[in-house]
Design an enzyme around this catalytic site. Sequence first.
Site, short mmCIF file in Angstrom:
data_model
loop_
_atom_site.label_atom_id
_atom_site.label_comp_id
_atom_site.label_asym_id
_atom_site.label_seq_id
_atom_site.Cartn_x
_atom_site.Cartn_y
_atom_site.Cartn_z
N ASP A 1 0.84 -1.31 -0.12
CA ASP A 1 -0.03 -0.31 0.03
C ASP A 1 0.94 1.24 0.06
O ASP A 1 2.27 1.12 0.15
CB ASP A 1 -0.90 0.03 1.19
CG ASP A 1 -2.02 0.97 0.84
OD1 ASP A 1 -1.92 1.84 0.14
OD2 ASP A 1 -3.18 0.82 1.80
C1 BGC Z 1 -4.92 3.47 0.23
C2 BGC Z 1 -5.31 2.32 -0.81
C3 BGC Z 1 -5.03 3.26 -2.20
C4 BGC Z 1 -3.77 4.06 -2.15
C5 BGC Z 1 -3.61 4.85 -3.28
C6 BGC Z 1 -3.86 4.21 0.24
O1 BGC Z 1 -3.68 5.24 1.12
O2 BGC Z 1 -4.97 2.70 1.64
O3 BGC Z 1 -6.20 2.06 -0.69
O4 BGC Z 1 -5.24 2.29 -3.28
O5 BGC Z 1 -3.66 4.88 -1.10
O6 BGC Z 1 -4.11 5.95 -3.35
#
Ligand code: BGC
Length: 773
Positions: free
Chosen positions: A717
Amino acid sequence: MPGTGLYNQRERITGSEQHINLSRRAASEGMVLLKNEQNTLPLENGRKIAVFGKAQADYVKGGGGSGDTTTAYVRSIIEGLEIKEKEGKIEIFKPVSDYYREYVKGEYQKGVGVGFVKEPQLPQNLLDDAKNFCDTAIITICRFSGEEKDRTGEAFDGDFYLSREETAMVEAVKNNFKNVIAVLNTGGVTDTLWFRNDARVKAALLAWQGGMEGGLATADVLVGDVCPSGRLADTFAVNFDAYPSSENFFESEDYVEYTEDIYVGYRYFETVPGASEKVAYPFGFGLSYTAFEVENAKFEKKDEKIEFSCDIKNIGKRAGKQVLQVYCEAPQGKLGKPKKVLVGFCKTEVLEPGRSETVKIEINPYFYSSYDDTGKVCKSAYVLEAGKYTLKAGFDVRDCRASFEYEIKEDTVLYRLSEKCAPHGLHKRMLSDGSYITVKADDSYPKPVYDESLLPLEYGNPEESSKWYMPWRAWGEDGHPTLLRVFKGKMSLDEFLGVLDDEQKIHLLCGQPNRGVAETFGVGNLEYYGIPNIMTADGPAGLRVPQYKGVNTTAFPCATLMACMWNTSLAREAAFAGGQEVYENGMGIWLTPAINIHRTPLCGRNFEYYSEDPFLTGKMASAVICGIQENGIACSVKHFACNNKETNRKDSDSRLSERAMREIYLKAFEICVKEAHPKTVMSSYNIINGTRASTCRELLTDILRKEWGFEGLVTSDWWTHAPQWEEINAGNDLKMGNGSPELTLQALKDGKLDREAMNESVKRVLKLIMSID
Ligand code: BGC
């Protein structure tokens, strides 16, 4: 290759009428009718109504954060109802709606965000005038939630419960109108007491957060243009405290003990003595404007599987759809089990009155086997314990229209595995009688450190890469090979790897700058070797392009609503449409679906997730993945795993038994990986039993790859709190939003980064890039 302008020949599809209509169709399909006394709904024959509550104008199309979308417009509930008024179906008392609309507009102008407008006090004269105009009132209530923040569950909190101001408005309306209808525009479970046991409220529609046309879809259902066919994907309990997860949700910011073990959602309420009375609306429940019956039901045991077939007949007066659900009741055995487990479901097409449809469901006993992490039957194995098994088919978890019993003579081991991700800090776990047994915990295990100096800087790199488009060429300018040779089978991946130096390899394992309308960065970006920079994009309710980029996309309903459709083909259709938008805008990896389990109503991101049930989640998400990847792009199923709380999300330890992990929290991912083959999986921020998910080799390599056969790429993530080399060593190939190339290269030199793991990860990145059309 996305972004090559292939769509130039076609009419633009992003945010098109066609997609918006599809979003509206999906929205009405997932709305759940909870109450409908005296056939109060649908509103018909020019019924006069007054609409109360600021939520009629303050429409929440979906949640916030990466699950948000930028759209050309959002249709509110009052706007949806006004369209029906123009069609002559209803008559709305305008002064009340104008009052709320003006008030909401004013609040927005002051900078109040969507969904956060406070409930105003309605002037008495407006209430009196409305009462003179009609005897039917609609009460609207909305809720917003989003990333990085959890919800609350205290009295009058304006979140799980109504606020004081909402309560006052609701009481006033209840006391003044004969027919009161409640409409909930929410992304998760909320309290229902205010309408459930109150005879003054005759009908209630759980309209969820329905995307950009959610207001019109709500009106479609209210006036009967659509017959409601949504069924709950979560149990609605009588209050917040009734959920076993409520007890310790806020105990610590550093950890959560999943003490309810496998007894999550209906697995708790239908099993534990006394808990069934705490259910307001059971799992799988939903009313219709028509009625159905099951005919010619037949269960047949065929080798390892069981087949169920029946005819579902519409015996009511209106056209509608029905959902057939099959649950298994397994013997308690030595391990103890949930009383019921969902093992199959299907939805009919629209059936005209008197018509029926034959449905067939194949049931795999694996889905009602138990994971034995204690060794009472067979340690670290999926087992079917000896005893009587009953399969029940009906219209919700408590309904039974047909059943079938069979016996398993002796304990049977289905798969023998090995101990993985065992808990340290879990102190007790619930048994099927609701009592807890103490678990021997070891609180001295080492906690992962959060050392900023070992991490990439979090950045939102606004720089647009000028090298974003790399035409495929066999050879680079001075004769070195490019990825195209590998793609064409003229060179092996290993040979290609041989020409890359360590720095270049590590570069490929780090997120790359944005190009075009992307905001969440790319992967690849090694022009010299013909490796393009493939962009990623959020999110679960439609392609998310930030507003300043100037592209409006289609906002589909939130995932929880999609789960309530119980309609895999419509989910797939909507996902395909969303995937087309991703492709058309030059992105190759869509960071969706998000499939964490609704462990508690309070998780701030539940709207992005599907259900409390892993089987429903897994089947719906598999359809979504297939739909997305049909476009030739990749999806990233997330957040793997046990990411069920937003507070301190990057450092919170999810402490749970292996059994709960496998039967509840990993199961949906397992179904997706085995059935839909997502090209990428996103590991989660949180810690699992003492190890960060992104550095957990047992999770990412042993379970995901070795057990389930996942062949794709694992991305972290965005800006996890783990050093990149530890992630690569564990099988987490890519670090997003950016990596830390210098630190990672140094780790390679220092022998901390395993060279073989690095090479494998690079190969996975290259395979992923080649797999994207
Ligand atoms: C989130 C993800 C997301 C990523 C990109 C993170 O903060 O947990 O679900 O895809 O950011 O925006």
